[in-house]
Design a protein around this motif. Structure first.
Motif, PDB file in Angstrom:
ATOM      1  N   THR A  70       0.797  -1.230   0.000  1.00  0.00           N
ATOM      2  CA  THR A  70       0.000   0.000   0.000  1.00  0.00           C
ATOM      3  C   THR A  70       0.833   1.284   0.000  1.00  0.00           C
ATOM      4  O   THR A  70       0.295   2.355  -0.275  1.00  0.00           O
ATOM      5  N   SER A  71       2.137   1.209   0.317  1.00  0.00           N
ATOM      6  CA  SER A  71       2.940   2.431   0.386  1.00  0.00           C
ATOM      7  C   SER A  71       4.388   2.108   0.055  1.00  0.00           C
ATOM      8  O   SER A  71       4.706   0.998  -0.379  1.00  0.00           O
ATOM      9  N   ASN A  72       5.267   3.084   0.283  1.00  0.00           N
ATOM     10  CA  ASN A  72       6.688   2.820   0.040  1.00  0.00           C
ATOM     11  C   ASN A  72       7.312   2.173   1.280  1.00  0.00           C
ATOM     12  O   ASN A  72       6.598   1.629   2.122  1.00  0.00           O
ATOM     13  N   TRP A  73       8.622   2.248   1.423  1.00  0.00           N
ATOM     14  CA  TRP A  73       9.330   1.506   2.472  1.00  0.00           C
ATOM     15  C   TRP A  73       9.634   2.349   3.703  1.00  0.00           C
ATOM     16  O   TRP A  73      10.525   2.011   4.487  1.00  0.00           O
ATOM     17  N   ILE A  74       8.888   3.414   3.917  1.00  0.00           N
ATOM     18  CA  ILE A  74       9.248   4.346   4.981  1.00  0.00           C
ATOM     19  C   ILE A  74       9.186   3.715   6.372  1.00  0.00           C
ATOM     20  O   ILE A  74      10.007   4.019   7.244  1.00  0.00           O
ATOM     21  N   LEU A  75       8.235   2.787   6.594  1.00  0.00           N
ATOM     22  CA  LEU A  75       8.153   2.164   7.913  1.00  0.00           C
ATOM     23  C   LEU A  75       9.314   1.204   8.170  1.00  0.00           C
ATOM     24  O   LEU A  75       9.508   0.746   9.301  1.00  0.00           O
ATOM     25  N   LEU A  76      10.112   0.918   7.152  1.00  0.00           N
ATOM     26  CA  LEU A  76      11.300   0.080   7.322  1.00  0.00           C
ATOM     27  C   LEU A  76      12.457   0.866   7.929  1.00  0.00           C
ATOM     28  O   LEU A  76      13.397   0.278   8.460  1.00  0.00           O
ATOM     29  N   VAL A  77      12.368   2.186   7.867  1.00  0.00           N
ATOM     30  CA  VAL A  77      13.459   3.035   8.364  1.00  0.00           C
ATOM     31  C   VAL A  77      13.720   2.766   9.840  1.00  0.00           C
ATOM     32  O   VAL A  77      14.871   2.734  10.291  1.00  0.00           O
ATOM     33  N   GLN A  78      12.660   2.569  10.596  1.00  0.00           N
ATOM     34  CA  GLN A  78      12.813   2.298  12.025  1.00  0.00           C
ATOM     35  C   GLN A  78      13.722   1.096  12.270  1.00  0.00           C
ATOM     36  O   GLN A  78      14.641   1.145  13.086  1.00  0.00           O
ATOM     37  N   GLY A  79      13.483   0.010  11.531  1.00  0.00           N
ATOM     38  CA  GLY A  79      14.308  -1.181  11.685  1.00  0.00           C
ATOM     39  C   GLY A  79      15.737  -0.989  11.217  1.00  0.00           C
ATOM     40  O   GLY A  79      16.673  -1.567  11.779  1.00  0.00           O
ATOM     41  N   LEU A  80      15.932  -0.169  10.166  1.00  0.00           N
ATOM     42  CA  LEU A  80      17.281   0.055   9.641  1.00  0.00           C
ATOM     43  C   LEU A  80      18.165   0.812  10.631  1.00  0.00           C
ATOM     44  O   LEU A  80      19.396   0.764  10.532  1.00  0.00           O
ATOM     45  N   VAL A 278      17.361  -7.438  10.145  1.00  0.00           N
ATOM     46  CA  VAL A 278      17.153  -6.385   9.140  1.00  0.00           C
ATOM     47  C   VAL A 278      16.946  -6.955   7.736  1.00  0.00           C
ATOM     48  O   VAL A 278      16.020  -6.538   7.031  1.00  0.00           O
ATOM     49  N   PRO A 279      17.763  -7.924   7.268  1.00  0.00           N
ATOM     50  CA  PRO A 279      17.490  -8.493   5.943  1.00  0.00           C
ATOM     51  C   PRO A 279      16.112  -9.138   5.831  1.00  0.00           C
ATOM     52  O   PRO A 279      15.478  -9.085   4.768  1.00  0.00           O
ATOM     53  N   VAL A 280      15.637  -9.758   6.923  1.00  0.00           N
ATOM     54  CA  VAL A 280      14.305 -10.373   6.877  1.00  0.00           C
ATOM     55  C   VAL A 280      13.228  -9.307   6.744  1.00  0.00           C
ATOM     56  O   VAL A 280      12.278  -9.447   5.961  1.00  0.00           O
ATOM     57  N   TRP A 281      13.344  -8.222   7.506  1.00  0.00           N
ATOM     58  CA  TRP A 281      12.396  -7.117   7.362  1.00  0.00           C
ATOM     59  C   TRP A 281      12.375  -6.601   5.918  1.00  0.00           C
ATOM     60  O   TRP A 281      11.309  -6.366   5.346  1.00  0.00           O
ATOM     61  N   MET A 282      13.568  -6.415   5.355  1.00  0.00           N
ATOM     62  CA  MET A 282      13.661  -5.914   3.983  1.00  0.00           C
ATOM     63  C   MET A 282      13.045  -6.890   2.987  1.00  0.00           C
ATOM     64  O   MET A 282      12.347  -6.486   2.048  1.00  0.00           O
ATOM     65  N   LEU A 283      13.291  -8.189   3.190  1.00  0.00           N
ATOM     66  CA  LEU A 283      12.761  -9.209   2.293  1.00  0.00           C
ATOM     67  C   LEU A 283      11.241  -9.162   2.240  1.00  0.00           C
ATOM     68  O   LEU A 283      10.643  -9.131   1.150  1.00  0.00           O
ATOM     69  N   PHE A 284      10.598  -9.110   3.393  1.00  0.00           N
ATOM     70  CA  PHE A 284       9.144  -9.156   3.411  1.00  0.00           C
ATOM     71  C   PHE A 284       8.506  -7.830   3.007  1.00  0.00           C
ATOM     72  O   PHE A 284       7.397  -7.811   2.476  1.00  0.00           O
ATOM     73  N   MET A 285       9.200  -6.719   3.232  1.00  0.00           N
ATOM     74  CA  MET A 285       8.687  -5.448   2.719  1.00  0.00           C
ATOM     75  C   MET A 285       8.722  -5.448   1.196  1.00  0.00           C
ATOM     76  O   MET A 285       7.775  -4.995   0.537  1.00  0.00           O
ATOM     77  N   PHE A 286       9.799  -5.985   0.607  1.00  0.00           N
ATOM     78  CA  PHE A 286       9.901  -6.015  -0.857  1.00  0.00           C
ATOM     79  C   PHE A 286       8.912  -7.004  -1.459  1.00  0.00           C
ATOM     80  O   PHE A 286       8.461  -6.816  -2.587  1.00  0.00           O
ATOM     81  N   ILE A 287       8.566  -8.053  -0.732  1.00  0.00           N
ATOM     82  CA  ILE A 287       7.510  -8.959  -1.208  1.00  0.00           C
ATOM     83  C   ILE A 287       6.216  -8.169  -1.420  1.00  0.00           C
ATOM     84  O   ILE A 287       5.508  -8.364  -2.418  1.00  0.00           O
ATOM     85  N   GLY A 288       5.890  -7.271  -0.495  1.00  0.00           N
ATOM     86  CA  GLY A 288       4.704  -6.435  -0.655  1.00  0.00           C
ATOM     87  C   GLY A 288       4.795  -5.548  -1.878  1.00  0.00           C
ATOM     88  O   GLY A 288       3.804  -5.366  -2.615  1.00  0.00           O
ATOM     89  N   THR A 289       5.976  -4.984  -2.132  1.00  0.00           N
ATOM     90  CA  THR A 289       6.178  -4.150  -3.318  1.00  0.00           C
ATOM     91  C   THR A 289       5.970  -4.958  -4.586  1.00  0.00           C
ATOM     92  O   THR A 289       5.297  -4.515  -5.525  1.00  0.00           O
ATOM     93  N   ALA A 290       6.546  -6.159  -4.622  1.00  0.00           N
ATOM     94  CA  ALA A 290       6.402  -7.015  -5.799  1.00  0.00           C
ATOM     95  C   ALA A 290       4.952  -7.456  -5.989  1.00  0.00           C
ATOM     96  O   ALA A 290       4.461  -7.558  -7.124  1.00  0.00           O
TER      97      ALA A 290
END
Length: 517
Positions: A70-80, A278-290
């Motif tokens: 539904t959006s970009n990856w901004i909520l991933l910033v917290q984990g990064l 962190v890689p797991v968070w990124m993986l599942f966020m990108f799944i949503g993008t795809a």
């Protein structure tokens, strides 16, 4: 396409393995410390995987793809921000706790600032955990409802009872080894799903990137300095405090430090958990993008909740057997995360409250109280999960992060003053906590609307004096209020006489002595 007999067999086999692990370690849980700390029987690499699994739950498995959809990856910033902060602090946080506390993280707060600081910080932990646990149960039930049908509330109750049962039998040792199993499953299933999406999308990875970028599904923006909405700056600042709070003051994580055999083993486990999460968070966020791009090419049915898109893809696009494997991983994520939460809540409940009320009981009595606390906490979490069903259209990940910010309650401020300031004292911290409670109440009441549709109104309306910044900043400001008010107020009272082991300066001094000897 419904689940096949093979899928159900895989799920049942997984549940049998889960119950077996609980029974396997049940006979070893014969003392209070064995039940909660496993007596140092677990290797550091397993603790590292357990830290990963503790932080990766249904929230990651379903809410991250829902947010990426539904959006970009901004909520991933917290984990990064987590590795940035922790790589510089984990070296002294871990040995400090292993030296000065027995089981409860909040024992440190009492030794540093008195009983009031201990109860305040432990209560904040309890509130955060219950809000998070309810979310995990809700998201898992939502996925099960999407994939196999049925009543969501009934699923929450069934899954909750299974989790309570597993935790009652095996204690912390069973929780950690289940986490190891779940960590491997999580990586495998995430990679399988992303691979299928990439090959199922016309144009592959290049098409996904181009379409996602054109539709605002990439990047971490907006990048302006506006603190009234979710921006990169807001999430980065919030992430700094989130990292310290989660790895420096959260019982679920600190309890893992205590299970290791040595300080070095605990530090290695912590670094492993951080670097894998962190890689797991990124993986599942990108799944949503795809998934967003895939369903631009293959329209979705009407009425699907964002957190239901990933389960819908699994149910309709993955082959027989793989669907059962993925669903097993989802259930595993919830069981492991909630088992850890229940164990930690029980540890805090007995150590911080029950032992204070009932002093001098036998070890067996405290162990029994801990198990009862597991049951009660699980039932409360199930009730909260049912309440989330009526949470509305707002993304669940946003709800979780908002509640986390509200219930953080200035705990990081107390911790930072305790670690770094020898001048801060319990009188000053008491004033800081009171100021924090007043500020948090004001900010929450003047920025939260209740009601339905056009009839929504603020809980408290001060006009132009309402709290106007984003609620993610509320958690940041509460810590700063405690630091500012707590330190200044401490100057009006005598400097405390402290055990040097409670301070960062004491850790540095001990380290210099070791190097010089």
């Amino acid at each position: 396409m419904n689940l096949s007999a093979l899928d159900y067999i895989i799920i049942v086999c997984f549940l049998v393995v889960t119950l077996y692990v609980g029974f396997r370690f049940a006979r070893k849980q014969d003392s209070f410390k064995s039940y909660f700390l496993a007596h140092g029987r677990v290797p550091s690499w397993a603790i590292g995987m357990s830290l990963l699994a503790t932080l990766i739950s249904s929230v990651t498995f379903l809410a991250y793809p829902g947010t990426g959809f539904t959006s970009n990856w901004i909520l991933l910033v917290q984990g990064l921000m987590v590795p940035i902060v922790l790589l510089g602090t984990i070296w002294f946080i871990v040995p400090l706790y292993r030296k000065v506390i027995g089981l409860s993280t909040y024992e440190y707060f009492e030794k540093r600032f008195g009983v009031f600081a201990r109860y305040y910080s432990s209560l904040a932990f309890v509130l955060r955990q219950f809000s998070s646990m309810g979310t995990v149960l809700f998201l898992l039930a939502l996925a099960l409802d999407s994939m196999i049908g049925g009543n969501t509330m009934v699923m929450i109750v069934v899954v909750g009872l299974i989790i309570i049962g597993v935790n009652l039998m095996g204690g912390m040792e069973a929780v950690i080894w289940l986490d190891v199993f779940q960590g491997f499953m999580l990586f495998a299933t995430g990679i399988i799903c992303l691979t299928v999406i990439l090959f199922s999308t016309h144009g592959g990875i290049s098409e996904i990137w181009q379409v996602a970028k054109a539709n605002g599904r990439t990047g971490f923006g907006p990048y302006d300095a506006d603190l009234t909405r979710v921006t990169f700056l807001v999430m980065a600042i919030n992430g700094l405090f989130y990292a310290i709070q989660k790895y420096g003051t959260d019982q679920t994580v600190v309890q893992r430090y205590l299970t290791a055999k040595t300080d070095k083993g605990a530090i290695r486990a912590s670094l492993m958990g951080i670097l894998l999460t962190v890689p797991v968070w990124m993986l599942f966020m990108f799944i949503g993008t795809a998934l967003f791009v895939f369903y631009k090419q293959n329209p979705l049915p009407q009425g699907l909740h964002p957190e239901q898109v990933f389960p819908y893809f699994i149910r309709t696009q993955l082959p027989v057997g793989i669907r059962g494997l993925i669903l097993s991983a989802m259930i595993s994520a919830a069981i492991c995360s909630l088992s850890a939460d229940l164990n930690s809540l029980a540890a805090v409940g007995v150590e911080d409250y029950y032992k204070k009320m009932r002093r001098g009981l036998s070890d067996h009595a405290y162990l029994k109280a801990g198990r009862w606390t597991v049951v009660i906490s699980g039932l409360i979490a199930m009730g909260i999960g049912c309440l989330y069903i009526n949470a509305g259209s707002e993304g669940v990940l946003g709800i979780v992060f908002t509640l986390y910010a509200i219930f953080s309650g200035g705990i990081v401020g107390i911790f930072l003053l305790g670690i770094f300031s020898a001048r801060a004292n319990k009188q000053g911290i008491t004033f800081g906590i009171i100021a924090c409670i007043l500020f948090t109440s004001y900010a929450f009441l003047t920025s939260t609307q209740i009601g339905i549709g056009a009839n929504k109104h603020l809980l408290l309306d001060f006009g132009k004096y309402n709290f106007g910044h984003d609620k993610f900043m509320l958690g940041v400001y509460s810590h700063l209020v405690v630091i500012g008010v707590g330190y200044v107020s401490s100057l009006f009272f005598p400097k405390p006489v402290l055990d040097k082991n409670l301070l960062y300066s004491g850790w540095k001094e001990a380290r210099r002595e070791v190097r010089g000897s």
